[in-house]
Design an enzyme around this catalytic site. Structure first.
Site, PDB file in Angstrom:
ATOM      1  N   ARG A  42       9.210 -16.681   6.113  1.00  0.00           N
ATOM      2  CA  ARG A  42      10.620 -16.284   6.799  1.00  0.00           C
ATOM      3  C   ARG A  42      11.829 -17.145   6.524  1.00  0.00           C
ATOM      4  O   ARG A  42      12.846 -16.657   5.965  1.00  0.00           O
ATOM      5  CB  ARG A  42      10.407 -16.069   7.905  1.00  0.00           C
ATOM      6  N   HIS A  88       8.201  -4.696   3.670  1.00  0.00           N
ATOM      7  CA  HIS A  88       8.442  -5.629   4.778  1.00  0.00           C
ATOM      8  C   HIS A  88       8.350  -5.006   6.354  1.00  0.00           C
ATOM      9  O   HIS A  88       9.658  -4.343   6.555  1.00  0.00           O
ATOM     10  CB  HIS A  88      10.154  -5.975   4.837  1.00  0.00           C
ATOM     11  N   TYR A 132      26.130   4.942   6.742  1.00  0.00           N
ATOM     12  CA  TYR A 132      27.636   5.166   6.363  1.00  0.00           C
ATOM     13  C   TYR A 132      27.808   4.198   4.827  1.00  0.00           C
ATOM     14  O   TYR A 132      28.939   4.512   4.126  1.00  0.00           O
ATOM     15  CB  TYR A 132      28.746   4.538   7.341  1.00  0.00           C
TER      16      TYR A 132
END
Length: 756
Positions: A42, A88, A132
């Site tokens: 991570r 993931h 968007y």
């Protein structure tokens, strides 16, 4: 009610009982597993490709979706879904945030994602929702993936075991240092600034030629970070070199500004670049709040005229304000100057977290590039061997085309028959059998032999490359030089944005004074050592109130930008800032809370500092000397020892030395006048005897100009002046006892006119 399941390894025992486990050991084991997972999967980037797992998976997923730099865009929601579903297994917002950052040219020096739509801005505004926005890879991401289909890196199973993902990317681009990284793990963190890729490539090429190159040489080739938002690094070269030598350090970054002239001598300061990771809107708000709070008295106004580029206009309070001093005050109080802390904590070989200096980072990246080159070469050799084997089969088929067709048409097992008849391999027979009929017209001996010869030549070259360490480094160097050419200083993306400069040598006192608004005040000091500052120059002090038993000791006019000097009975000077004095209707604050003054000492006097003046300091025993006032200024709460006194003696007087004569008078009413030239100048000491006393001590001292005579004020307020001729009986040399004061001298044994 069902039995509570046991943790792995905790039970049940052979007889069905729960096995006891030491709680401390269990917690340590599990916390260590969590910490390692956070560090490895991570928080820390891999030194080879400079990516964390989430970034690596985003880039790889976009490649699998064929979002190439020259292709079309696809919705970010689709990309995030692909990453989350296949690689993931974490939250979609976390993945989208990582993707957005890879597309922000103000956050990443060389973006890996080409975004279309609202991806946020330097003001700190968030990106639009993922439904968007659209994205595709950039050329930089393409370089990181170059050769991934050629066995360049290892692959591992995805989290669900249904797919494969790369352990690390081939990394033809020095991404770790070029784009930097930041992350917080368990017990460790990383924070790497971005750099100029052309400079990194130059340093890497130097390392190939000189593997033992020193850190100092590499620091000359990589002079410092290159932030996407530009700015100017004002850290000393020694600090930068030490940071790169150890892998830890910090850099001071300042905004880039210019002065734009206006009409009639007016000007404006225009900020065109701001420090890295400082939101522009927050910066402007911060400065505006300081202006409103009157903590930036040199700044009149600030406005944002930014469009695509940053343009922050700062107006001075007046045209007389020095722009350099104004900007220094802004740098000290605002984020126009920021500090970036570097901590190059990365995963070495994808396994070991380690803080690395600049040279080691580049060496590990170069070693990775060499491994990738060798693995790609072996992969290509395998492909060539397979193709040569197929071409050999095609040549046999071409020479025996009619027989091959007959075998295929008539034999029950044409594969085994051709292997036995022509001595072909299984691969060759499969290639012949899988050939389409339309390909028969292309099956010509010349073409087959031409391709065969070309592949044999390439095979020999690759074998030579694999066997030659020198050729491998030469090939790696060529690839790096091509990257440097693509991102050279003459390209818009490759030119250096962050400059270097030395911070201007401006006196800190000047800056502190500049940050205080100049206002008239009246300083009031009480006998018990309480001090305050009243607004304005007050003439009538009759209305002042003090604590019970306390009364006025000294009051004088000053400005908030002045320095106030305090002289104590211990012979020590203290320097105070009047802008911090309590005011209003308060009765002040004890001086002892502002300075470290001894308990058995009191304040002798206080006055406004004048660096051009000389002072005459005198002890009660009549010893004293002249000292330049600029030498008594103290920069700490402990003050500065000037007049040395030993109990029961103490410092008694401090007056301005302005004339050519000195007059002293003791408590025994004996007065002495002598030339000022007889008093020595010192910066610290006991001084010389000014007047000798058999009984008593010094009461007052005054310096005066002989041409104007000595003046004193009697109890009725009348001024008396005596010329040197009239003072002949009292004139002598220092250290004499003197004579009884002239008739009419005040019974208080004081001249009545303060010396400061």
């Amino acid at each position: 009610m069902g039995q509570k399941p046991n943790l792995p390894g905790d039970g049940p025992g052979p007889d069905g009982t729960i096995l006891p486990v030491n709680l401390r050991e269990a917690l340590e084991e599990r916390y260590l597993a969590y910490a390692l997972s956070t560090i490895m999967n991570r928080a820390l980037p891999d030194v080879r490709d400079g990516l964390k797992p989430v970034h690596r998976r985003i880039v790889y997923a976009m490649r699998e979706m064929r979002l190439n730099p020259d292709g079309g865009y696809k919705k970010c929601a689709k990309v995030v879904g692909e990453v989350m579903g296949n690689f993931h297994p974490h939250g979609d917002q976390a993945i989208y945030d990582a993707l957005v950052r890879l597309a922000q040219d103000f956050a990443v020096r060389y973006p890996l994602v080409d975004g279309q739509g609202n991806f946020g801005n330097i003001d700190g505004d968030n990106a639009a929702a993922m439904r968007y926005t659209e994205a595709r890879m950039t050329v930089v991401a393409d370089l990181l993936l170059e050769g991934i289909d050629e066995d360049a890196v290892d692959f591992r199973a995805t989290y669900d075991g249904e797919g494969r993902e790369p352990v690390v990317l081939p990394g033809a681009f020095p991404n770790l240092l070029a784009n930097g990284s930041a992350g917080i793990a368990v017990g460790m963190a990383t924070n790497i600034p971005p750099h100029n890729v052309a400079e990194l490539c130059t340093a890497a090429l130097h390392l190939i030629k000189h593997p033992n190159a020193s850190d100092a040489t590499l620091c000359e080739l990589v002079p410092g970070p290159d932030f996407p938002t530009g700015g100017i690094i004002v850290s000393a070269r020694s600090e930068i070199a030490e940071a790169y030598r150890t892998g830890r350090g910090s850099f001071r970054i300042r905004a880039r500004w210019t002065k734009e002239e206006g009409s009639r001598g007016a000007y404006e300061v225009v900020v065109t670049e701001i420090p890295y990771q400082v939101p522009k809107s927050r910066l402007i708000e911060q400065i505006a709040n300081l202006i409103e709070a009157r903590k930036l008295p040199l700044v009149g106004n600030i406005r944002d005229e930014s469009a695509q580029d940053v343009r922050i206009v700062i107006e001075p309070k007046s045209r007389a304000v020095d722009p350099g001093l104004m900007m220094e005050s802004l740098f000290r109080l605002t984020d126009l100057e920021a500090r970036f802390s570097m901590n190059v904590n990365v995963l070495s070989h994808g396994q070991v977290p380690k803080v690395m200096p600049l040279g080691q980072v580049l060496r590990e990246w170069l070693a990775h590039r060499k491994v990738v080159l060798v693995r790609r070469s072996h992969f290509r050799l395998g492909k060539i061997a397979h193709r040569l084997e197929v071409l050999g089969g095609y040549l046999v088929a071409y020479l025996n085309l009619d027989e091959v067709i007959r075998i295929i048409r008539e034999e029950d097992d044409p594969k085994a028959f051709m292997i036995a008849k022509f001595g072909l391999t299984d691969v060759q027979v499969e290639a012949i059998l899988n050939m389409r009929l339309r390909a028969l017209r292309k099956l010509e001996e010349i073409e087959i032999r031409t391709e065969h010869d070309r592949l044999v030549e390439e095979q020999a070259d690759l074998r030579d490359l694999v066997g030659s360490d020198e050729r491998q480094w030469k090939c790696v160097g060529y690839e790096i030089s091509e990257v440097r050419k693509a991102f050279g200083p003459e390209t818009p993306l490759g030119r250096r944005r962050t400059g270097f400069a030395d911070a201007p040598a401006i006196d800190l006192d000047d800056i502190q004074q500049a940050m205080i608004e100049r206002e008239p005040i009246t300083i009031v000091l009480s006998e018990r050592g309480w001090i305050r500052a009243l607004k304005g120059h007050i003439q009538d002090l009759a209305g002042l109130t003090f604590k019970e038993g306390d009364h006025l000791k000294r009051a004088f006019h000053a400005q908030t930008t002045d320095k106030i000097l305090l002289f104590t009975t211990g012979g020590r000077f203290f320097t105070l800032d009047p802008s911090k004095f309590p005011g209003g209707r308060s009765q002040g604050e004890p001086v002892r809370l502002m300075v470290d003054m001894e308990k058995d000492q009191d304040v002798v006097t206080a006055f406004v500092h004048d660096p051009e003046r000389q002072l005459l300091v005198v002890s009660a025993a009549g010893y004293g000397f002249l000292v330049p006032e600029k030498e008594v200024v103290a920069n700490t709460r402990k003050g500065k020892q000037v007049l040395n006194v030993t109990a029961p003696d103490e410092a008694k007087l401090c007056v301005a030395a302005e004339g050519d004569h000195v007059a002293t008078i003791g408590t025994n009413r004996k007065m002495l006048v002598f030339p000022r030239s007889q008093v020595m100048e010192m910066t610290r000491g006991k001084g010389v005897r000014l007047q000798r006393f058999k009984d008593g001590e010094i009461a007052d001292v005054r310096t005066f100009a002989g041409a104007q005579g000595l003046s004193w004020v009697d109890s009725a307020g009348r001024v008396h002046t005596r010329s040197l001729a009239e003072l002949l009986d009292w004139t002598g040399d220092r250290a004499q006892a003197g004579r009884i004061a002239p008739q009419g001298f005040p019974k208080s044994n004081r001249f009545g006119t303060p010396g400061l």
